[in-house]
Enzyme design. Structure first.
Site, PDB file in Angstrom:
ATOM      1  N   GLU A 120      67.505  62.574 124.089  1.00  0.00           N
ATOM      2  CA  GLU A 120      66.472  61.829 124.807  1.00  0.00           C
ATOM      3  C   GLU A 120      65.284  62.761 125.063  1.00  0.00           C
ATOM      4  O   GLU A 120      65.488  63.882 125.508  1.00  0.00           O
ATOM      5  CB  GLU A 120      66.990  61.302 126.147  1.00  0.00           C
ATOM      6  N   GLY A 260      68.280  68.118 134.090  1.00  0.00           N
ATOM      7  CA  GLY A 260      69.436  68.308 134.960  1.00  0.00           C
ATOM      8  C   GLY A 260      70.723  67.942 134.229  1.00  0.00           C
ATOM      9  O   GLY A 260      71.719  68.648 134.295  1.00  0.00           O
ATOM     10  N   MET A 262      72.393  64.745 131.078  1.00  0.00           N
ATOM     11  CA  MET A 262      72.058  63.682 130.133  1.00  0.00           C
ATOM     12  C   MET A 262      73.236  62.735 129.962  1.00  0.00           C
ATOM     13  O   MET A 262      74.365  63.165 129.762  1.00  0.00           O
ATOM     14  CB  MET A 262      71.650  64.331 128.790  1.00  0.00           C
ATOM     15  N   GLU A 263      72.909  61.454 129.984  1.00  0.00           N
ATOM     16  CA  GLU A 263      73.933  60.403 130.073  1.00  0.00           C
ATOM     17  C   GLU A 263      74.483  59.927 128.727  1.00  0.00           C
ATOM     18  O   GLU A 263      74.903  58.765 128.626  1.00  0.00           O
ATOM     19  CB  GLU A 263      73.332  59.206 130.813  1.00  0.00           C
ATOM     20  N   ASN A 264      74.514  60.776 127.697  1.00  0.00           N
ATOM     21  CA  ASN A 264      75.045  60.355 126.396  1.00  0.00           C
ATOM     22  C   ASN A 264      76.335  59.553 126.566  1.00  0.00           C
ATOM     23  O   ASN A 264      77.193  59.894 127.364  1.00  0.00           O
ATOM     24  CB  ASN A 264      75.360  61.578 125.545  1.00  0.00           C
ATOM     25  N   HIS A 296      74.665  59.941 139.142  1.00  0.00           N
ATOM     26  CA  HIS A 296      73.509  59.421 138.393  1.00  0.00           C
ATOM     27  C   HIS A 296      73.859  59.222 136.915  1.00  0.00           C
ATOM     28  O   HIS A 296      73.638  58.134 136.365  1.00  0.00           O
ATOM     29  CB  HIS A 296      72.347  60.402 138.549  1.00  0.00           C
ATOM     30  N   GLU A 297      74.406  60.248 136.297  1.00  0.00           N
ATOM     31  CA  GLU A 297      74.700  60.129 134.853  1.00  0.00           C
ATOM     32  C   GLU A 297      75.779  59.082 134.619  1.00  0.00           C
ATOM     33  O   GLU A 297      75.716  58.307 133.666  1.00  0.00           O
ATOM     34  CB  GLU A 297      75.112  61.477 134.262  1.00  0.00           C
ATOM     35  N   HIS A 300      74.391  55.611 134.804  1.00  0.00           N
ATOM     36  CA  HIS A 300      73.611  55.260 133.616  1.00  0.00           C
ATOM     37  C   HIS A 300      74.466  54.498 132.585  1.00  0.00           C
ATOM     38  O   HIS A 300      73.927  53.804 131.734  1.00  0.00           O
ATOM     39  CB  HIS A 300      73.076  56.513 132.934  1.00  0.00           C
ATOM     40  N   GLU A 319      65.648  54.676 134.861  1.00  0.00           N
ATOM     41  CA  GLU A 319      65.632  55.852 135.744  1.00  0.00           C
ATOM     42  C   GLU A 319      65.393  55.483 137.209  1.00  0.00           C
ATOM     43  O   GLU A 319      66.080  55.986 138.092  1.00  0.00           O
ATOM     44  CB  GLU A 319      64.604  56.879 135.251  1.00  0.00           C
TER      45      GLU A 319
HETATM   46  N1  BAL Z   1      67.966  60.429 130.982  1.00  0.00           N
HETATM   47  C1  BAL Z   1      67.590  61.778 131.202  1.00  0.00           C
HETATM   48  C2  BAL Z   1      68.368  62.446 132.260  1.00  0.00           C
HETATM   49  C3  BAL Z   1      68.612  61.531 133.395  1.00  0.00           C
HETATM   50  O1  BAL Z   1      67.687  61.005 133.993  1.00  0.00           O
HETATM   51  O2  BAL Z   1      69.742  61.260 133.691  1.00  0.00           O
HETATM   52 ZN    ZN Z   2      68.549  59.333 134.657  1.00  0.00          ZN
END
Ligand code: BAL
Ligand code: ZN
Length: 883
Positions: A120, A260, A262-264, A296-297, A300, A319
């Protein structure tokens, strides 16, 4: 460079259905073979097949089984266009990339000998040619091949379906992701890693495998991340009815990372900073941040992955919403009302410290931007934090239940789709039977609205009128603004500080009258009249910070002190104290600029002095709240309140006030210090963390006295601390004092934690922000063996901390800070454009400073702008700053 506009969006010419990839992982040259099936999108005007690719060597390109001749495609800068393809296409592409040369940390790269990816927003195109845009979603199957000894662990998204030996010292693993996803959610990890794993049972009874992968030697630092993950899974089930859709969920920590985390899909990749914790290395803040970033991740997975963005202008769709969700998660985890309020205050502090300045500066942009040059520059506090405030306003308008209804409808309509911010707003509107067309302005207009409050009490009629007037300053490209739809939560206090029951004219409410009401301001100016108001009340406006606005209201000092003492809304209690403190700081700054001597002789007699005294002496108050209430507005926040910023005057008066408060309440600080010790074993829970926060605030105030007795107190805390929170607080206090032992403490700290990268980051950051650290000292620290510009965390710890966190020194009158800034932006630009562009933002507000400083800042900006081979990331920032 090219500007991309939201209005120019067109659907892709082709949809990708399946993607199969084979990686031969080698740090020098990784071969990537990709086979994808595509079909024409009948709804698109785009006739050709457009793929994106960057920093790739194209080895082979075949379409429907045949090698393509050079005439059949056009290779442009960053694109590969296939001319006149048939409606159904199978593409086979072989590319080569060089992970060990990839210092941008986008695409496939090497960190500490292991492979990681970051895709991303547009990193996948550094791995292979692909229609790398979020509305193109496909199913992926991935085979990883690598040396068995060097890369024993091979991970990608989804489920592991096969693994084995290749015989030649190499091995392989095949991963299949059952869900369609955009390419930005692709991930792979390969290397020497170990994991903590647990089986976890979902509400539905299904069992899932959770793993936290780290480098060997860090397994003693994964428990908190694992616990946070389990709490996140449970919370999303309970609060939103959203279940983990995979059988396996992995978190991997990496030391070199731009963001910080990433939500792969199924394979979240995290900056080590947001995974690794134990009491020895992590502070209370680190623990809290880890919980919120893990949440947060994880969140997502639904808000971002299951429902994703149509295009990058919609970034806040995922976001803003996911930040709101992680804020709510953290608040729910700490539970009590008071702790929820503390979390709310902290979140609003971030907004004011970082987003308000952004919204008032040259990079101001709407939550849903209209254009960008480089999308990476739009992962901003506006898209994230203001975006979260916009989402929060739906909940303020409709309540938790109404918000949940909107969320349910959003998933019902859009699961598996790539959609727009408007779709979310529409779901909220439809689920609650409301017209939210005006609410769209929160997404399209930039700038922070101002809300002016006028009141009138009619003693005879016993009515109280609140008149709200809104305005919004001009921002780049937006001279005129239309009125927003603003929810304004209000309460009225009687003479003894109790909430009055509210009777709003024209509104009938069943049951007892509420004590807080949400007024909906939709016009530029509107009056609301309360009936049956027995006494002239003190109004409490914008409770809980119900909208991201600047509130303009004329309170007397006495009213502010009254609100600080009595308001039932803890946010507004805190806010009243901040207003009182700000008022005094601004008056003092004015005096300094007029060369008047500062005097604090009467501080105890002022409303501020009395209010602070009252808070600090109130043993019933939550210590975490006290700490926030007794912390003065930061220098950055003060700077935003004046027309012409004099950073030296602001620093001087803030320091002056801290010393005055230290002296005036010396005994109370000493009592608070002792009363909030947390003996026994360490726990990062909110109650204990709140006590430590107040104790360490007391220490920092007492250290302002700079007396040997206080030096001993700090030294003692440093020596005896059983956790990093107390350790680093004591070290910081020592470093900002004249204590004899300060250099020795710094040296000991370094020696003890030399092997802990995250702690060495703290060691650099603490020195970067120390009052006596000037540019020369920062340049010295850059020469330290532990310093490198290549590691984003390290660069941030020293350089960003100095440029953003030490305003008095950074803004040295000779301009040396700005020269240093320019040197580092230029150096970073050659290594990592994303990190460089972040640093470039430090001079955003240059026009707000005194002319002598402005001139030097402008010169530094121009020097950067004139640099050859400037990335579009940095170019966009400095061009907009200078415009
Ligand atoms: N999607 C980029 C990192 C985050 O906002 O979780
Ligand atoms: Zn995010």
């Amino acid at each position: 460079p090219l500007t991309i506009y939201r209005k120019d969006y067109t659907p892709p010419g082709f949809w990708v259905e399946t993607v199969e990839m084979g990686f031969d992982l080698d740090p020098e040259a990784t071969h990537v073979a990709t086979r994808m099936t595509l079909k024409r999108n009948p709804a698109s005007q785009n006739k050709s097949l457009l793929l994106y690719g960057e920093a790739l060597r194209l080895v082979q390109l075949r379409m429907n089984g045949k090698a393509l001749t050079k005439r059949a495609y056009t290779l442009g800068p960053g694109t590969l266009e296939i001319n006149n393809p048939p409606d159904h296409v199978t593409l086979e592409i072989e590319t080569v990339t060089h992970p060990n040369l990839n210092t941008s940390l986008m695409g496939l790269y090497v960190s500490d000998g292991n492979f990681f990816t970051q895709c991303e927003a547009e990193g996948f195109r550094k791995i292979t040619y692909f229609p790398d845009r979020p509305d193109v979603m496909a199913k992926y199957k991935v085979m990883l091949r690598a040396d068995k000894e060097k890369y024993p662990v091979l991970l990608s998204n989804g489920n592991l379906i096969e693994e084995g030996d290749l015989g030649d010292g190499r091995h392989y693993a095949v991963w299949e992701d059952p869900f369609k996803k955009p390419s930005y959610l692709f991930a792979l990890v390969a290397g020497k890693l170990v994991c903590q794993e647990e089986k976890y049972t979902l509400h539905s009874g299904r069992e899932v495998l959770l793993q936290v992968w780290v480098e060997e030697g860090n397994l003693d630092k994964t428990q908190h991340a694992m616990d946070s993950l389990k709490r996140s899974i449970r919370w999303d089930e309970e609060r939103f009815g959203l279940e983990l859709d995979l059988d396996r969920f992995m978190i991997v920590a990496v030391g070199d990372f731009n963001m910080g985390a990433m939500e792969n899909k199924g394979l979240n990749i995290f900056n080590t900073k947001y995974v690794l914790a134990n009491p020895r290395i992590a502070t209370d803040t680190d623990y809290a941040n880890i919980e919120s970033v893990v949440g947060h991740e994880y969140f997502h997975n639904w808000t971002g992955n299951r429902v994703t963005c149509r295009d990058w202008f919609q970034l806040s769709l995922k976001e803003g919403l996911t930040v709101f969700r992680d804020q709510e998660f953290s608040a729910d985890m700490i539970g009590t009302d008071s702790a929820r309020a503390v979390k709310r205050i902290e979140d609003v502090r971030v907004l004011r410290q970082a987003q308000f300045p952004e919204d008032a500066g040259p990079m101001a942009h709407p939550v849903r931007p209209d254009s960008y040059v480089e999308i990476n520059n739009f992962y901003t506090v506006t898209v994230y934090e203001k975006g979260a405030e916009v989402v929060r306003m739906y909940q303020t308008l409709f309540g938790r239940d109404g918000f949940r209804k909107g969320m349910d409808l959003y998933f019902q309509r859009h699961d598996g789709c790539a959609v727009e911010c408007d779709d979310f707003r529409r779901a909220m509107a439809d689920a609650n039977g409301r017209d939210l067309s005006q609410f769209e302005l929160w997404y399209c207009q930039s700038g922070t609205p101002h809300l002016k409050v006028d009141t009138h009490y009619d003693e005879v009629a016993k009515t109280y009128a609140i008149t709200l007037t809104q305005s919004c300053p001009a921002t780049p490209g937006q001279a005129q603004k239309q009125p927003y739809h603003i929810p304004v939560a209000v309460g009225l206090l009687d003479g003894s500080g109790r909430d009055l029951p509210l009777h709003l004219g024209g509104v009938e409410i069943d049951g007892p009258a509420p004590t807080t009401m949400v007024l909906e301001l939709t016009q530029q100016r509107q009056s609301f009249e309360f009936r049956n108001v027995p006494v002239h009340p003190v109004p409490s406006i914008l409770r809980g910070f119900s909208a991201p606005v600047v509130l303009e209201i004329d309170y007397s000092d006495a009213e502010l002190a009254f609100l600080m003492a009595h308001d039932s809304d803890p946010f507004n209690r805190w806010e009243a104290g901040q207003r009182l403190a700000m008022r005094r700081l601004l008056a003092l700054a004015d005096a300094v600029q007029k060369d008047h001597a500062l005097s604090d002789s009467e501080l105890q007699e002022t409303a501020l002095g009395k209010a602070y005294h009252k808070i600090l002496s109130d043993r019933m108050l939550d210590p975490a709240f006290c700490e926030l209430a007794l912390t003065l507005p930061s220098e950055t926040v003060v700077a935003e309140q004046v027309d012409v910023v004099d950073p030296h005057a602001i620093h001087a008066v803030r320091q002056f006030m801290r010393r005055s408060l230290a002296a005036a309440m010396r005994v109370e600080w000493e009592v608070a210090y002792q009363a909030n010790r947390t003996p026994g074993s360490y726990s990062p829970d909110a109650a204990a963390a709140g006590k430590r926060a107040l104790k360490n605030l007391a220490l920092s105030y007492l250290m302002e006295l700079d007396e040997p007795q206080m030096h001993l107190l700090a030294q003692g805390q440093y020596d005896q601390a059983n956790n990093m929170t107390d350790r680093i607080a004591a070290l910081s206090a020592l470093v900002n004092s004249s204590a004899a032992g300060r250099d020795e403490a710094l040296a000991r700290f370094y020696a003890e934690f030399e092997q802990e990268a995250l702690v060495i980051d703290k060691w650099f950051a603490l020195q970067a922000m120390a009052r006596t650290t000037d540019v020369a000292k920062v340049r010295d620290l850059m020469a330290h063996t532990a310093f490198t510009l290549k590691n984003p965390n390290r660069a941030r710890s020293l350089i960003f901390s100095f440029c953003n966190g030490n305003p008095a020194q950074f803004h040295a009158v000779d301009g040396s800070g700005y020269e240093f800034w320019a040197d580092q932006v230029i150096a970073l630009n050659a290594i990592n454009p994303q990190v460089a562009a972040r640093l470039a933002r430090s001079l955003d507000r240059w026009r707000k400073y005194a002319p002598a400083l402005q001139e030097k800042m402008q010169a530094a900006l121009k020097r950067v702008a004139a640099t050859k081979s400037l990335s579009k990331d940095v170019l966009e920032v400095v061009t907009k700053s200078l415009a």
